[in-house]
Design a protein around this motif. Structure first.
Motif, PDB file in Angstrom:
ATOM      1  N   PRO A  79       0.822  -1.215   0.000  1.00 30.52           N
ATOM      2  CA  PRO A  79       0.000   0.000   0.000  1.00 30.52           C
ATOM      3  C   PRO A  79       0.857   1.267   0.000  1.00 30.52           C
ATOM      4  CG  PRO A  79      -0.858  -1.592   1.569  1.00 30.52           C
ATOM      5  CD  PRO A  79       0.451  -2.134   1.094  1.00 30.52           C
ATOM      6  N   LYS A  80       0.408   2.228  -0.752  1.00 28.67           N
ATOM      7  CA  LYS A  80       1.058   3.548  -0.823  1.00 28.67           C
ATOM      8  C   LYS A  80       2.475   3.483  -1.415  1.00 28.67           C
ATOM      9  CE  LYS A  80      -2.436   5.358   1.547  1.00 28.67           C
ATOM     10  NZ  LYS A  80      -3.179   4.160   1.937  1.00 28.67           N
ATOM     11  N   SER A  81       2.779   2.424  -2.143  1.00 31.48           N
ATOM     12  CA  SER A  81       4.104   2.312  -2.736  1.00 31.48           C
ATOM     13  C   SER A  81       3.987   1.900  -4.191  1.00 31.48           C
ATOM     14  CB  SER A  81       4.956   1.295  -1.980  1.00 31.48           C
ATOM     15  OG  SER A  81       6.216   1.132  -2.618  1.00 31.48           O
ATOM     16  N   ALA A  82       4.847   2.441  -5.021  1.00 31.84           N
ATOM     17  CA  ALA A  82       4.913   2.050  -6.428  1.00 31.84           C
ATOM     18  C   ALA A  82       6.214   1.327  -6.733  1.00 31.84           C
ATOM     19  CB  ALA A  82       4.785   3.282  -7.321  1.00 31.84           C
ATOM     20  N   THR A  83       6.979   1.015  -5.696  1.00 33.19           N
ATOM     21  CA  THR A  83       8.259   0.338  -5.912  1.00 33.19           C
ATOM     22  C   THR A  83       8.440  -0.911  -5.057  1.00 33.19           C
ATOM     23  OG1 THR A  83       9.338   1.773  -4.273  1.00 33.19           O
ATOM     24  CG2 THR A  83       9.432   2.474  -6.587  1.00 33.19           C
ATOM     25  N   LEU A  84       7.832  -0.978  -3.873  1.00 36.61           N
ATOM     26  CA  LEU A  84       7.992  -2.144  -3.025  1.00 36.61           C
ATOM     27  C   LEU A  84       6.912  -3.180  -3.317  1.00 36.61           C
ATOM     28  CD1 LEU A  84       8.956  -0.655   0.461  1.00 36.61           C
ATOM     29  CD2 LEU A  84      10.440  -1.739  -1.237  1.00 36.61           C
ATOM     30  N   ILE A  85       7.328  -4.386  -3.595  1.00 34.47           N
ATOM     31  CA  ILE A  85       6.397  -5.450  -3.954  1.00 34.47           C
ATOM     32  C   ILE A  85       5.745  -5.999  -2.691  1.00 34.47           C
ATOM     33  CG2 ILE A  85       6.203  -7.743  -4.992  1.00 34.47           C
ATOM     34  CD1 ILE A  85       8.594  -6.973  -6.780  1.00 34.47           C
ATOM     35  N   GLY A  86       4.421  -6.099  -2.718  1.00 31.15           N
ATOM     36  CA  GLY A  86       3.681  -6.585  -1.559  1.00 31.15           C
ATOM     37  C   GLY A  86       3.273  -8.036  -1.671  1.00 31.15           C
ATOM     38  N   GLU A 590     -10.763   1.169   2.158  1.00 32.28           N
ATOM     39  CA  GLU A 590      -9.615   1.561   2.975  1.00 32.28           C
ATOM     40  C   GLU A 590      -8.872   0.363   3.562  1.00 32.28           C
ATOM     41  OE1 GLU A 590     -10.865   4.331   5.906  1.00 32.28           O
ATOM     42  OE2 GLU A 590     -11.580   5.818   4.452  1.00 32.28           O
ATOM     43  N   THR A 591      -9.468  -0.841   3.432  1.00 31.66           N
ATOM     44  CA  THR A 591      -8.792  -2.046   3.910  1.00 31.66           C
ATOM     45  C   THR A 591      -7.825  -2.501   2.832  1.00 31.66           C
ATOM     46  OG1 THR A 591     -10.809  -2.667   5.123  1.00 31.66           O
ATOM     47  CG2 THR A 591      -9.104  -4.348   4.877  1.00 31.66           C
ATOM     48  N   GLU A 592      -6.632  -1.946   2.880  1.00 29.68           N
ATOM     49  CA  GLU A 592      -5.640  -2.225   1.831  1.00 29.68           C
ATOM     50  C   GLU A 592      -4.878  -3.521   2.069  1.00 29.68           C
ATOM     51  OE1 GLU A 592      -4.275   2.011   0.111  1.00 29.68           O
ATOM     52  OE2 GLU A 592      -3.584   1.612   2.170  1.00 29.68           O
ATOM     53  N   THR A 593      -4.849  -3.979   3.317  1.00 35.13           N
ATOM     54  CA  THR A 593      -4.207  -5.255   3.629  1.00 35.13           C
ATOM     55  C   THR A 593      -5.138  -6.099   4.496  1.00 35.13           C
ATOM     56  OG1 THR A 593      -3.118  -4.478   5.657  1.00 35.13           O
ATOM     57  CG2 THR A 593      -1.899  -4.214   3.565  1.00 35.13           C
ATOM     58  N   LEU A 594      -4.939  -7.408   4.413  1.00 30.38           N
ATOM     59  CA  LEU A 594      -5.641  -8.349   5.270  1.00 30.38           C
ATOM     60  C   LEU A 594      -4.623  -9.358   5.788  1.00 30.38           C
ATOM     61  CD1 LEU A 594      -8.906  -8.934   3.224  1.00 30.38           C
ATOM     62  CD2 LEU A 594      -8.771  -7.927   5.495  1.00 30.38           C
ATOM     63  N   PRO A 595      -4.886  -9.953   6.948  1.00 31.60           N
ATOM     64  CA  PRO A 595      -3.908 -10.904   7.495  1.00 31.60           C
ATOM     65  C   PRO A 595      -3.763 -12.131   6.595  1.00 31.60           C
ATOM     66  CG  PRO A 595      -5.436 -10.166   9.196  1.00 31.60           C
ATOM     67  CD  PRO A 595      -6.003  -9.714   7.881  1.00 31.60           C
ATOM     68  N   GLY A 596      -2.529 -12.416   6.199  1.00 32.80           N
ATOM     69  CA  GLY A 596      -2.240 -13.585   5.380  1.00 32.80           C
ATOM     70  C   GLY A 596      -1.426 -14.594   6.167  1.00 32.80           C
ATOM     71  N   LYS A 597      -1.601 -15.865   5.867  1.00 36.08           N
ATOM     72  CA  LYS A 597      -0.889 -16.934   6.568  1.00 36.08           C
ATOM     73  C   LYS A 597       0.566 -16.964   6.110  1.00 36.08           C
ATOM     74  CE  LYS A 597      -1.217 -21.923   7.479  1.00 36.08           C
ATOM     75  NZ  LYS A 597      -1.983 -23.153   7.160  1.00 36.08           N
ATOM     76  N   CYS A 598       1.486 -16.896   7.063  1.00 35.90           N
ATOM     77  CA  CYS A 598       2.918 -16.784   6.763  1.00 35.90           C
ATOM     78  C   CYS A 598       3.605 -18.136   6.956  1.00 35.90           C
ATOM     79  CB  CYS A 598       3.565 -15.736   7.669  1.00 35.90           C
ATOM     80  SG  CYS A 598       2.934 -14.064   7.402  1.00 35.90           S
ATOM     81  N   PHE A 599       3.755 -18.876   5.882  1.00 39.95           N
ATOM     82  CA  PHE A 599       4.315 -20.224   5.971  1.00 39.95           C
ATOM     83  C   PHE A 599       5.749 -20.224   6.500  1.00 39.95           C
ATOM     84  CE2 PHE A 599       1.225 -20.823   2.384  1.00 39.95           C
ATOM     85  CZ  PHE A 599       0.331 -21.603   3.099  1.00 39.95           C
ATOM     86  N   MET A 600       6.590 -19.322   5.975  1.00 36.78           N
ATOM     87  CA  MET A 600       7.985 -19.329   6.407  1.00 36.78           C
ATOM     88  C   MET A 600       8.152 -18.762   7.804  1.00 36.78           C
ATOM     89  SD  MET A 600       9.881 -20.980   4.426  1.00 36.78           S
ATOM     90  CE  MET A 600      11.405 -20.583   5.280  1.00 36.78           C
TER      91      MET A 600
END
Length: 628
Positions: A79-86, A590-600
């Motif tokens: 969110p709010k970035s044009a260079t960092l990959i999410g 406005e919900t730009e992110t949601l909790p994702g399961k982090c395998f690593m």
């Protein structure tokens, strides 16, 4: 420049490497900088920074670069970035990974798999583009080299992140196992199923499996089970063995003896003599790979001779099986001491206790359309009462309904495990997914129409129990079967199986049913219990949206153009009530992110039952990229 053009060893190395890199970037263990490509063939390059370099903004030196990855399309940004990959997905990547050469101060490392001449010829343009992109971030870099192996990537990450040797060695073996078994799968692909193929053929057709888990093909046997190398064991055709156990050593739920009696009868028939069992004992079918664990850990259990066996057919999970000679409408879920993906596939006592009680007490009270969703109830179970749950989980089993065994004859349906729909790789360089072949989706219009109906019924099947009861089934592709009309091939609904990944909010269940308490149904410390409804919605997002629908939308080529996600938004808008918390959480712009399961991150902390989540870009609001 497709992965299918690589030799099996190189392709397997990339399959695991891409998933590892996907997790490391998406889980924000390392930052990845997007650099737009200058050629028509390469959309962009991901410049992945080391963990230390990810803590600050440039300027960067060559040693700050972890790898450079040429990308097919523009990925999803933070969110709010044009260079960092999410969100970096394996399908975003070309099958080549580069790092600056040792001449620029980078330490030497072993490249696990060298590229062959054909691959080198195809990759030359990609390497030039990646170098050009990298030089915009780190001008000092003058040359790159290819990295094809995940073990080198893992070593490089572990050194920079500070991983202790015990964890490093464990993960190394899991990644190694994943590559070895993936290479074998590419070199010995399963038979490609057709729509007319039986359900079990679809279950056994998996080439790659989980789309983002780095240990997606790992099959690591743990002592006392000896190491199993490719070609040594037929995972698809296991044998069921029989164990005689004193009843006082078991917790038994449901009508276990009666439901497994036909399996034991066939075992006796195969042996040519009856099984003599004392009244205070019971018989427990086990997976043949689990014999060593039962003999070592349970001296009170008597494993009958091998002549008392029954042939079985393994489903995708490998430890859930159908037994055609003995069971017509049920199947067995069995424990074995094999680490598949991130976990040893045993059955915990709380899970064995839960299934039959949840099936009989809660499932009938849930709000959902029974014509659209078939819940495969767990009818009976056994588990050891050994005081150490890490031991007890090795002697356990579950009998559950098997709708797929009867749906063709009784309902005129074909049940297909949803993982299989997105699979490719059955012959040569064919990268057409099975869903496109089985349903003749040879135009964009057909793909859109098919997905639109799938998403509509998918949400109508899985959302009501969440909205009304606070109960989310774990509807990822391995647990979910799609039901199609045998004649018209039209989607009729779904089947959901396995209660291990449920998420249940007790106050919502009690408020929406005539139950006064869940005591006696679900243990108070069970991992499926959620403290809040948002916790339920988090599990639902990962399984339904991030895992299930994302992969399907991508293989139908409806991701980068945003069409698939417009379909998802439209059906969510129509099916979630205006005042429900789920709408506020998922559909709020406005919900730009949601909790994702982090395998690593979970693996680094030794988690399995307890999930660890991080902020992932909210795919529901993804609008695609121009000209995709």
């Amino acid at each position: 420049m497709s992965a299918a053009s690589l030799a099996p060893a190189e392709r397997a190395a990339f399959a695991t490497s891409s998933r590892l890199l996907s997790c490391l970037v998406t889980e924000s263990l390392m930052n990845a900088i997007f650099v737009r490509g200058q050629s028509n063939e390469v959309a962009s390059t991901a410049i992945v920074l080391t963990p230390e370099a990810s803590k600050h903004e440039g300027p960067y030196a060559p040693e700050d670069v972890f790898v450079a990855i040429p990308l097919r399309h523009i990925p999803i940004f933070k969110p709010k970035s044009a260079t960092l990959i999410g969100l970096l997905d394996p399908l975003d990547m070309f099958p080549y990974v580069y790092e600056p050469t040792a001449g620029n101060g980078i330490s030497n490392g072993i490249v696990n798999y060298a590229l062959n001449a054909h691959a080198k010829a195809n990759s030359s343009g990609l390497e030039d583009s990646a170098l050009e992109a990298l030089q915009t971030v780190v001008p000092q870099v003058s040359a790159l080299r290819s990295i094809a192996g995940p073990l080198y990537l893992w070593r490089k990450f572990a050194d920079s992140y500070g991983i202790d040797e015990e964890l490093y060695d464990s993960v190394t073996e899991e990644l190694r196992s994943s590559v070895v078994w993936q290479e074998y799968s590419y070199g010995h692909p399963p038979i490609e199923p057709k729509f007319v193929s039986p359900s079990i053929a679809w279950e056994q057709s998996i080439v790659e499996g989980h789309p983002t888990h780095p240990m997606h093909k790992a099959r690591r046997a743990l002592s006392p089970i000896p190491t199993i190398n490719p070609g040594q064991y037929d995972w698809q055709h296991p044998k069921i063995r029989i164990v005689d156990v004193p009843r006082k050593k078991l917790s038994i739920q449901g009508d276990w003896d009666n439901l497994v009696s036909s399996v034991c009868a066939v075992a006796a028939k195969n042996a040519g003599r009856p099984i003599e069992v004392a009244p205070d004992h019971t018989l427990v079918p086990i997976h043949d790979l689990q014999v060593a664990n039962v003999q070592e850990k349970f001296p009170e259990a008597k494993v009958l001779p091998e002549e008392y066996h029954v042939d079985a057919l393994a489903q995708q999970s490998l430890r859930s099986v159908i037994v055609p000679s003995a069971l017509t409408s049920t199947q067995l879920k069995l424990a074995f001491g094999i680490r598949l993906t991130s976990a040893v596939r045993t059955i915990s006592p709380p899970s064995a206790y839960l299934g039959p009680r949840f099936s009989s007490e809660i499932v009938p009270r849930l709000t959902y359309d029974r014509s659209l969703l078939i819940v495969q109830r767990e009818l009976a179970s056994v588990s050891s009462i050994h005081p150490n749950p890490d031991v007890a989980k090795h002697l356990a089993g579950i009998v559950r309904e098997a709708y797929e065994n009867i749906c063709e004859e009784k309902h005129g349906e074909r049940a297909i495990v949803c993982t299989a729909l997105v699979e490719t790789g059955y012959s040569g360089e064919d990268e057409i997914p099975l869903v496109q072949k089985a349903f003749n989706l040879d135009t964009k219009e057909k793909r859109i129409a098919w997905l639109d109906k799938f998403v509509d019924i998918f949400f109508k099947a899985f959302l009501p129990s969440v909205i009304t009861n606070g109960v989310a089934f774990e509807g990822h592709p391995q647990n979910t079967l799609a039901r199609f009309d045998l004649e018209t091939r039209e989607l009729k609904g779904f089947v959901i199986r396995d209660f291990g990944g449920l998420r249940v909010h007790p106050p919502s269940v009690i408020a929406s049913t005539d139950l006064e308490t869940l005591d006696g149904i679900i243990a108070r410390d069970h991992s499926i219990l959620a403290d809040t409804t948002e916790d339920v919605h988090t599990r639902l997002y990962h399984t339904l949206i991030h895992n299930h629908l994302q992969q399907l939308i991508r293989v139908l080529r409806l991701h980068y153009n945003g069409i698939g996600w417009e379909i998802v938004r439209r059906h969510l808008e129509a099916q979630i009530p205006q005042d429900h918390d789920l709408r506020k959480l998922w559909l709020n712009p406005e919900t730009e992110t949601l909790p994702g399961k982090c395998f690593m991150r979970m693996r680094l902390q030794g988690m399995y039952r307890t999930h660890l989540h991080g902020p992932f870009p909210n795919l529901i609001h993804y609008n695609g990229i121009q000209n995709a």
